[in-house]
Write a protein that holds these residues in place. Structure first.
Motif, short mmCIF file in Angstrom:
data_model
loop_
_atom_site.label_atom_id
_atom_site.label_comp_id
_atom_site.label_asym_id
_atom_site.label_seq_id
_atom_site.Cartn_x
_atom_site.Cartn_y
_atom_site.Cartn_z
N VAL C 80 0.87 -1.18 0.00
CA VAL C 80 0.00 0.00 0.00
C VAL C 80 0.90 1.22 0.00
N ASN C 81 0.92 1.98 -1.09
CA ASN C 81 1.82 3.12 -1.06
C ASN C 81 1.09 4.44 -0.86
N GLU C 82 -0.21 4.30 -0.58
CA GLU C 82 -1.00 5.48 -0.32
C GLU C 82 -0.94 5.77 1.18
N THR C 83 -0.76 7.01 1.55
CA THR C 83 -0.69 7.32 2.97
C THR C 83 -2.06 7.78 3.45
N TYR C 84 -2.31 7.69 4.75
CA TYR C 84 -3.59 8.17 5.29
C TYR C 84 -3.42 8.49 6.78
N LEU C 86 -3.53 8.42 10.70
CA LEU C 86 -3.51 7.39 11.74
C LEU C 86 -3.16 6.01 11.19
N ARG C 87 -2.38 5.99 10.11
CA ARG C 87 -1.92 4.73 9.55
C ARG C 87 -1.01 4.02 10.56
N GLU C 88 -1.16 2.71 10.68
CA GLU C 88 -0.35 1.94 11.64
C GLU C 88 -0.31 2.65 12.99
N LEU C 122 9.74 11.35 8.09
CA LEU C 122 10.51 11.36 6.84
C LEU C 122 10.44 9.98 6.21
N PRO C 123 9.76 9.78 5.12
CA PRO C 123 9.06 10.75 4.28
C PRO C 123 7.65 11.03 4.81
N CYS C 124 7.22 12.28 4.63
CA CYS C 124 5.91 12.66 5.15
C CYS C 124 4.85 12.63 4.07
N GLU C 128 -0.18 13.48 6.01
CA GLU C 128 -1.02 12.76 6.97
C GLU C 128 -0.24 12.28 8.19
N GLU C 129 1.01 11.83 7.96
CA GLU C 129 1.77 11.26 9.07
C GLU C 129 2.17 12.32 10.11
N PRO C 130 2.83 13.41 9.73
CA PRO C 130 3.16 14.40 10.76
C PRO C 130 1.92 15.01 11.41
N ALA C 154 9.33 15.82 6.14
CA ALA C 154 10.21 16.03 5.00
C ALA C 154 9.96 14.97 3.95
N ASP C 155 10.16 15.35 2.71
CA ASP C 155 9.98 14.42 1.60
C ASP C 155 10.82 14.92 0.44
N ILE C 156 11.11 14.05 -0.50
CA ILE C 156 11.92 14.45 -1.66
C ILE C 156 11.06 15.16 -2.71
N ASP C 157 9.76 14.92 -2.67
CA ASP C 157 8.87 15.31 -3.76
C ASP C 157 8.18 16.64 -3.44
N VAL C 209 13.83 17.18 1.13
CA VAL C 209 15.16 16.58 1.28
C VAL C 209 15.18 15.17 0.71
N ASN C 210 16.34 14.79 0.20
CA ASN C 210 16.56 13.41 -0.22
C ASN C 210 17.23 12.68 0.95
N ILE C 211 16.57 11.67 1.46
CA ILE C 211 17.07 10.99 2.65
C ILE C 211 18.44 10.35 2.42
N CYS C 212 18.79 10.09 1.18
CA CYS C 212 20.08 9.45 0.87
C CYS C 212 21.22 10.46 0.72
N CYS C 228 10.24 6.70 9.90
CA CYS C 228 10.69 6.54 8.51
C CYS C 228 9.98 5.32 7.97
N ARG C 229 8.76 5.54 7.50
CA ARG C 229 7.91 4.40 7.19
C ARG C 229 7.64 4.30 5.69
N ASN C 230 7.81 3.11 5.20
CA ASN C 230 7.42 2.79 3.83
C ASN C 230 8.19 3.56 2.77
N VAL C 231 9.47 3.68 2.94
CA VAL C 231 10.30 4.21 1.87
C VAL C 231 11.57 3.37 1.67
C1 LIG Z 1 4.54 5.40 0.45
S1 LIG Z 1 4.98 7.05 0.86
C2 LIG Z 1 5.11 6.90 2.62
C3 LIG Z 1 4.39 7.99 3.37
C4 LIG Z 1 4.23 7.77 4.87
N1 LIG Z 1 5.52 7.71 5.54
C5 LIG Z 1 3.41 6.53 5.15
O1 LIG Z 1 3.98 5.53 5.58
O2 LIG Z 1 2.21 6.55 4.93
C6 LIG Z 1 6.60 7.15 0.21
C7 LIG Z 1 7.15 8.58 0.11
O3 LIG Z 1 8.58 8.49 0.02
C8 LIG Z 1 9.03 9.62 -0.69
N2 LIG Z 1 10.42 9.37 -1.12
C9 LIG Z 1 10.86 8.50 -2.07
N3 LIG Z 1 12.20 8.55 -2.19
C10 LIG Z 1 12.64 9.46 -1.27
C11 LIG Z 1 13.93 9.96 -0.90
N4 LIG Z 1 15.04 9.54 -1.51
N5 LIG Z 1 14.01 10.89 0.07
C12 LIG Z 1 12.89 11.33 0.70
N6 LIG Z 1 11.66 10.90 0.39
C13 LIG Z 1 11.52 9.99 -0.58
C14 LIG Z 1 8.02 9.71 -1.82
O4 LIG Z 1 8.02 11.02 -2.38
C15 LIG Z 1 6.71 9.37 -1.10
O5 LIG Z 1 6.07 10.54 -0.69
#
Ligand SMILES: C[S@@+](CC[C@H](N)C(=O)[O-])C[C@H]1O[C@@H](n2cnc3c(N)ncnc32)[C@H](O)[C@@H]1O
Lengths: 199, 128, 291
Positions: C80-84, C86-88, C122-124, C128-130, C154-157, C209-212, C228-231
């Motif tokens: 599931v890559n959609e965020t919402y 109160l997830r988890e 991170l990623p936000c 919804e998450e923050p 924070a997010d890259i996008d 920001v790019n987490i890498c 740092c969930r689901n990235v």
């Molecule tokens: C599936 S969402 C996760 C959102 C939230 N953490 C959750 O679990 O519901 C993945 C997010 O990771 C971000 N992302 C992907 N690569 C990234 C990077 N290198 N640095 C920061 N954010 C990144 C995407 O832009 C996207 O918004």
């Protein structure tokens, strides 16, 4: 009281990042955290590679060593492959496995050192080489592993190579596996592994 | 029905070794779980109380010695016996295993009867 | 689309097992055989969307050439890559019940703490998450009136960040928000959209920001808690290791890291210490500068 917003950028954001020279000196700092950050900060800096390779050999803190290897592995070059390849023979289990992991992410330069590793007289080094090949994303990996299974004279190397080859096992490898059992009839684990793979 | 056989965690990065040890230990009367590196073993041990650990040496992410040290440290703090099995037979390897907290160090390959015997010996007293 | 050239139910048990092992090794996500049908269908879709026509050729490209585009699509299909909101949610329970009290104790207790508590999402993504963290703190943490809390996202996008800034959400995203909270903190915009209060929006600081990227991550420091969930599941070996190193640098010693529900550090890096809380496993930056 409650949620607060941070408007100004954190102070570090405005400070200039340390120069390459500073970071290279910090690789030898007494504080492990400082060494760790310096190693990460040197990501992508080619001139720092020799200093980073020296640090891998000298470093005793596993956290710092991991950071150094994360930076080094991104330089997929002959110098790094050769430098790390030497550590596969290390007596330090942490160092040799960490080096194997790093090498497995370097598909450009690792192939050149494989023939030498396969001919290494120390069978422990050849076992570590199978571990590298298991994860190396390179089309030649299968061929080298098949060669180890067919030719290596140590059963532990052969079983390590079989294990590494399994995820990409093809019909054409079946005879190779049967032949390995013939060569080491007394090794119960090898026999078991081959039977499981052929089922 | 709950399983009250003694629980063993087999820790090895090689899937074939895990399968081999699983098969032998299952026949020897153990309930077997697997971990593919030292860190996975530590995480598994945080959730489940194992009666025995069978641990390899060369593994990615966390090698066997560090794994056993961590199992013995306050992070996990398990008193369960640890059997290390390695391909290495260099001088000093066994000492390192004992220093890390292992109860026994064997060199591969370990045949079926020996593994079963040693596993039962190390867990003697655990309800079967 | 096309009916030919797909694996259909034709994935053999051996292929399925190879796939399952690979996917686990790459992402830490495990499928039981009970999920077989679901996995088969999703793999099928991935093969159809690629230029390959058999499982074998597709899988070889994925594995041997480490094709990140194929992997990304696969993960999208299987997770599931959609965020919402109160997830988890159990992780926020964990934060309130166990993590914040411990962090406060590490920092001298509620009366002696110097500086704010800092939490990073991170990623936000679209926020919804923050914002969930903010809502749960305001509604359920009894110390919120005494202690300053900074929340960063924070997010890259940059697109998702501007949507996070606007903070208007539809039904799907708000499903799990209790009606009372919805009334109290959201304003209906019409057409099924609701906008989060200015007060909360304004309290959460957003960054691109790019987490890498170690240099770009340098200003992130001294966080007590990071989500740092689901990235990390999307990253290759080296990128996920670097991301883990950067998160470590962003944390205070003793700080806590939450990963996504099916994620684990055990496939990425040993630099954090796993800790078992009643609600599950979290990771801590070791307290000594050195272990
Ligand atoms: C599936 S969402 C996760 C959102 C939230 N953490 C959750 O679990 O519901 C993945 C997010 O990771 C971000 N992302 C992907 N690569 C990234 C990077 N290198 N640095 C920061 N954010 C990144 C995407 O832009 C996207 O918004």
């Amino acid at each position: 009281m409650g949620l607060v917003r941070r408007n100004a950028p954190p102070p570090e954001e405005t400070a200039a990042p340390p120069t390459t020279g500073t970071l290279m000196r910090q690789l030898d700092d007494a504080d492990p955290d400082c060494r760790r950050e310096a190693a990460l900060g040197l990501g992508g800096v080619a001139e720092a590679v020799p200093a980073l390779l020296r640090r891998v050999a000298a470093e005793t803190d596993p956290l710092v060593r991991d950071a150094v290897l994360t930076t080094l592995a991104a330089h997929d070059t002959a110098a790094v492959a050769t430098g790390l390849g030497g550590h596969l023979a290390s007596d330090d289990a942490g160092l040799r496995t960490a080096a194997a992991e790093a090498l497995a992410t370097m598909p450009v330069s690792v192939p050149a050192i494989i023939p030498g590793l396969l001919a290494d007289p120390d069978h422990d080094v050849r076992v570590m080489t199978a571990m590298v090949l298991a994860d190396l994303p390179h089309p030649g990996s299968q061929t080298w592993l098949a060669q180890m299974i067919a030719e290596d004279d140590h059963p532990n190397v052969v079983t390590a190579a079989i294990d590494a080859l399994l995820p990409s096992l093809e019909l054409e490898h079946h005879d190779l596996l049967r032949a390995a059992v013939q060569r080491f009839p007394d090794d119960p684990f090898l026999r078991f592994t081959v039977e499981a793979a052929l089922r | 029905m709950t399983d009250n056989r003694p629980k063993v965690l087999v820790v090895d990065d090689a899937a074939t070794v895990r399968l081999y040890h699983r098969t032998l230990l299952d026949e020897a009367g153990f309930e077997v779980a697997e971990a593919a590196n030292g860190l996975e073993a530590v995480e598994a041990a945080l959730s489940t109380a194992f009666d025995l650990f069978v641990v390899d040496v060369n593994m990615p992410k966390m090698n066997g010695y560090t794994c056993v040290e961590t199992l013995r440290s306050e992070t996990v703090g398990t008193p369960a016996p640890v059997l290390m099995i390695s391909t290495e037979d260099r001088p000093g390897d066994a000492d390192r295993a004992y220093a890390a907290g292992a109860n026994l160090y064997l060199v591969k390959p370990v045949n079926a009867e020996r593994l079963a015997r040693v596993a039962r010996m190390l867990t003697a007293g655990v309800a079967a | 689309m096309t009916s030919a050239a797909t694996t259909g139910a034709g994935l053999s048990q051996a292929d399925f097992e190879k796939f399952r092992d690979y996917f686990y090794k790459r992402t830490g996500i495990q499928f039981t055989s009970a999920k077989r049908y679901f996995v088969d269908k999703r793999i099928d879709a991935c093969i159809r969307n690629s230029q390959f026509d058999t499982f074998t050729s597709w899988f070889a490209a994925l594995r041997l050439n480490d094709r990140s585009d194929l992997l990304q699509e696969l993960i999208n299909q299987l997770t599931v890559n959609e965020t919402y909101f109160l997830r988890e949610d159990y992780q926020f329970d964990s934060m309130l019940r166990t993590v914040l009290p411990d962090v406060l104790a590490l920092r001298g207790g509620p009366n002696r703490i110097v500086g704010p508590l800092k939490i990073l999402s991170l990623p936000c993504s679209t926020g919804e998450e923050p914002y969930s963290i903010a809502l749960r703190l305001l509604e359920e943490w009894d110390l919120i009136d005494r202690i300053d809390v900074e929340i960063h996202g924070a997010d890259i996008d940059s697109d998702v960040l501007s949507r996070a800034r606007h903070a208007s959400y539809g039904e799907r995203s708000l499903q799990r928000v209790p009606a009372k909270w919805r009334e109290k903190y959201f304003t209906p915009l019409g057409a099924g959209r609701f906008q989060l209060d200015e007060g909360i929006r304004g309290a959460v600081t957003l960054h691109q920001v790019n987490i890498c990227d170690t240099l770009a991550m340098r200003p992130f420091r001294e966080f007590d808690v990071i989500f740092c969930r689901n990235v990390l599941i999307y990253f290759d070996e080296l990128s996920s290791r670097r991301a883990a190193e950067n998160l470590y640098g962003a944390m205070r010693p003793g700080g806590y890291l939450f990963l996504g529900h099916s994620e684990s550090m055990s496939r990425i890096s040993p630099i954090f210490t796993p800790t078992r809380l009643p609600e599950g496993i979290v990771y801590q930056r070791p307290i000594g500068a050195n272990r």
